[in-house]
Design an enzyme around this catalytic site. Structure first.
Site, PDB file in Angstrom:
ATOM      1  N   ARG A  48      27.279 -29.193 -20.617  1.00 12.08           N
ATOM      2  CA  ARG A  48      28.603 -29.810 -20.439  1.00 12.08           C
ATOM      3  C   ARG A  48      28.656 -30.975 -21.471  1.00 12.08           C
ATOM      4  O   ARG A  48      27.912 -31.627 -21.434  1.00 12.08           O
ATOM      5  CB  ARG A  48      28.823 -30.056 -19.078  1.00 12.08           C
ATOM      6  CG  ARG A  48      28.987 -29.075 -18.070  1.00 12.08           C
ATOM      7  CD  ARG A  48      30.122 -28.196 -17.852  1.00 12.08           C
ATOM      8  NE  ARG A  48      31.440 -29.001 -18.043  1.00 12.08           N
ATOM      9  CZ  ARG A  48      32.141 -29.222 -16.636  1.00 12.08           C
ATOM     10  NH1 ARG A  48      31.622 -29.028 -15.463  1.00 12.08           N
ATOM     11  NH2 ARG A  48      33.448 -29.438 -16.950  1.00 12.08           N
ATOM     12  N   ASP A  92      34.634 -39.384 -15.943  1.00  7.19           N
ATOM     13  CA  ASP A  92      33.366 -38.529 -16.590  1.00  7.19           C
ATOM     14  C   ASP A  92      32.804 -39.307 -17.438  1.00  7.19           C
ATOM     15  O   ASP A  92      31.724 -39.255 -17.880  1.00  7.19           O
ATOM     16  CB  ASP A  92      33.895 -37.270 -17.000  1.00  7.19           C
ATOM     17  CG  ASP A  92      34.411 -36.109 -16.014  1.00  7.19           C
ATOM     18  OD1 ASP A  92      35.370 -36.384 -15.556  1.00  7.19           O
ATOM     19  OD2 ASP A  92      33.329 -35.453 -15.523  1.00  7.19           O
ATOM     20  N   ARG A 115      29.414 -28.960 -10.347  1.00  4.01           N
ATOM     21  CA  ARG A 115      30.152 -29.773 -11.398  1.00  4.01           C
ATOM     22  C   ARG A 115      30.392 -31.176 -10.554  1.00  4.01           C
ATOM     23  O   ARG A 115      30.162 -31.610  -9.625  1.00  4.01           O
ATOM     24  CB  ARG A 115      31.341 -28.974 -11.710  1.00  4.01           C
ATOM     25  CG  ARG A 115      32.103 -28.004 -11.025  1.00  4.01           C
ATOM     26  CD  ARG A 115      32.779 -28.600  -9.760  1.00  4.01           C
ATOM     27  NE  ARG A 115      33.572 -29.690 -10.104  1.00  4.01           N
ATOM     28  CZ  ARG A 115      33.864 -30.657  -9.254  1.00  4.01           C
ATOM     29  NH1 ARG A 115      33.187 -30.790  -8.150  1.00  4.01           N
ATOM     30  NH2 ARG A 115      34.751 -31.647  -9.754  1.00  4.01           N
ATOM     31  N   LYS A 167      39.351 -35.734 -15.462  1.00  5.67           N
ATOM     32  CA  LYS A 167      39.904 -34.327 -15.485  1.00  5.67           C
ATOM     33  C   LYS A 167      41.475 -34.436 -16.181  1.00  5.67           C
ATOM     34  O   LYS A 167      42.243 -35.395 -15.751  1.00  5.67           O
ATOM     35  CB  LYS A 167      39.795 -33.804 -14.125  1.00  5.67           C
ATOM     36  CG  LYS A 167      40.518 -32.678 -13.810  1.00  5.67           C
ATOM     37  CD  LYS A 167      39.922 -31.306 -14.818  1.00  5.67           C
ATOM     38  CE  LYS A 167      38.397 -31.310 -14.899  1.00  5.67           C
ATOM     39  NZ  LYS A 167      37.430 -30.299 -15.582  1.00  5.67           N
TER      40      LYS A 167
HETATM   41  O1  MRU Z   1      35.104 -30.225 -15.047  1.00  6.60           O
HETATM   42  P1  MRU Z   1      34.633 -30.889 -13.612  1.00  6.60           P
HETATM   43  O2  MRU Z   1      35.081 -30.271 -12.420  1.00  6.60           O
HETATM   44  O3  MRU Z   1      33.301 -31.228 -13.926  1.00  6.60           O
HETATM   45  O4  MRU Z   1      35.260 -32.344 -13.717  1.00  6.60           O
HETATM   46  C1  MRU Z   1      35.184 -33.003 -12.491  1.00  6.60           C
HETATM   47  C2  MRU Z   1      35.933 -34.382 -12.906  1.00  6.60           C
HETATM   48  O5  MRU Z   1      36.814 -34.664 -13.731  1.00  6.60           O
HETATM   49  C3  MRU Z   1      35.545 -35.437 -11.708  1.00  6.60           C
HETATM   50  O6  MRU Z   1      37.031 -35.807 -11.079  1.00  6.60           O
HETATM   51  C4  MRU Z   1      34.649 -36.259 -12.616  1.00  6.60           C
HETATM   52  O7  MRU Z   1      33.577 -35.730 -12.901  1.00  6.60           O
HETATM   53  C5  MRU Z   1      34.383 -37.514 -11.411  1.00  6.60           C
HETATM   54  S1  MRU Z   1      33.125 -37.045 -10.334  1.00  6.60           S
HETATM   55  C6  MRU Z   1      32.725 -38.093  -9.383  1.00  6.60           C
END
Ligand code: MRU
Length: 362
Positions: free
Chosen positions: A90, A242, A53, A253
């Site tokens: 996703r 993201d 992820r 997040k």
């Molecule tokens: O749901 P996830 O664990 O894939 O979410 C990841 C995040 O929110 C990270 O902080 C974000 O993708 C930045 S990754 C450099």
């Protein structure tokens, strides 16, 4: 990244070009487990079920997913079907769409018999580019930490949320890149690691990788950040992202927005480490325009951990029958972002600065 003396990446392409080997992040921090993915379907499952992820990493993985598809069947129909399936894994991190679009543009213009080789090369280019971009983010972010170090006694206290570290990228991380760079440069740095409920990417992943790198850190409950800021214990916040809108709104997040609000109220600079591949120029108002992934309620109602006997178990937190909601991301409005740390340098989270950045994007 070095783990136990061994250089590692969360995703490594097999030299035979028939698989990618990934760290299964579901097993961390209690076990370091690897999985071998040999098809686009495998990659789809690994992204969907969060074996891997993090926005940049799922982009690179999806590119390899298409490369594995090209090996099996490189016809237009098969490639398009695989791309659509990978894209559905996703919904929020735009790097997934970005990488798939780049692969499609490159490959569908080629004769079918050339696609398998070209696809593997292009996926490799995306992965190596991610490492270079993160190194540049580290270089551009380093002076922010050095400036704090120059005016205070004691470590530079950085707060981060979720895992935007090397595990979320092909290497180095985005939000962690300036931290690793500062640590390597001899700057005393200490990281407040938000546990990041409900999946605890901070407690499980960021804490683990900072520990492997020997970076001093402290895991905190998500609710502690505002208090620490009020008491002068946070010098700056750096988070990943993201998806960033053309106006500079930052999707990251869930819980990031609350930290940005607390940072603004306490005069703590709030930085977002952003590779250009995370820019979504099709969205202006991020709050209205970015669809947020709703994940399983079980992530909220249950939690996994290791018992004293060493067994990893899952336990229920809530009363039987209590419903739970689980929006996985939120959007921090641009006005709360001090600056975006990009591979091209620090830029303001404004439409004008982002338009210039977008024009420079490949
Ligand atoms: O749901 P996830 O664990 O894939 O979410 C990841 C995040 O929110 C990270 O902080 C974000 O993708 C930045 S990754 C450099």
């Amino acid at each position: 990244m070095i783990v136990g003396g061994v250089p590692l990446r969360p995703l490594v392409a097999a030299p035979e070009r028939d698989a990618v080997v990934v760290i299964d992040q579901r097993a961390l921090p209690h076990r370091l487990r690897f999985e071998r993915l040999t098809s686009a379907q495998d990659v789809h499952t690994a992204i969907r079920d969060m074996w891997l992820r993090g926005a940049p990493l799922i982009g690179a993985a999806a590119a390899y997913g298409l490369a594995l598809q090209a090996r099996a069947d490189a016809s237009d129909a098969a490639m398009e079907a695989a791309a659509a399936q990978l894209l559905s894994a996703r919904p929020t991190a735009v790097n997934l769409a970005w990488a798939l679009q780049r692969m499609r543009r490159h490959l569908l213009a080629l004769p079918q018999e050339l696609r398998a080789r070209a696809a593997w090369d292009e996926a490799g280019a995306i992965a190596e580019e991610d490492v270079r971009v993160n190194a540049a983010i580290g270089r551009h972010g380093l002076p922010l930490l050095q400036a704090v170090a120059a005016r205070k006694v004691g470590p530079v206290n950085v707060l981060t949320h979720c895992n935007a570290g090397w595990l979320a990228t092909v290497d180095r991380g985005t939000a962690t890149a300036p931290i690793y760079q500062a640590h390597a440069a001899g700057v005393a740095v200490h990281v407040w690691v938000d546990e990041t409920r409900p999946r605890n990417q901070g407690a499980s992943l960021t804490a683990w990788e900072l520990g492997q790198a020997g970076v001093p850190h402290t895991v905190i409950a998500d609710n502690a950040g505002g208090h620490l800021m009020q008491h002068g214990q946070v010098d700056l916040a750096i988070v990943g992202c993201d998806r960033v809108s053309a106006h500079g709104d930052v999707c990251n997040k869930i819980g990031t927005y609350l930290k940005a609000l607390a940072a603004r109220d306490n005069g703590v600079p709030f930085y977002v480490a952003m590779p250009t591949s995370t820019l979504d120029q099709s969205v202006t108002d991020g709050v209205a325009g970015i669809a947020i992934e709703e994940r399983s309620a079980r992530e909220v109602t249950h939690v996994a951990g290791r018992t004293a006997a060493g067994e990893v178990v899952e336990v229920q937190l809530v009363p039987d029958g209590s419903p739970a909601a689980n929006p996985a991301f939120d959007v921090t409005p641009a006005r709360l972002v001090t600056a975006l740390i990009t591979e091209h340098g620090l830029i303001a989270a404004t439409p004008e600065a982002i338009a210039l950045l977008g024009a420079a994007a490949p």
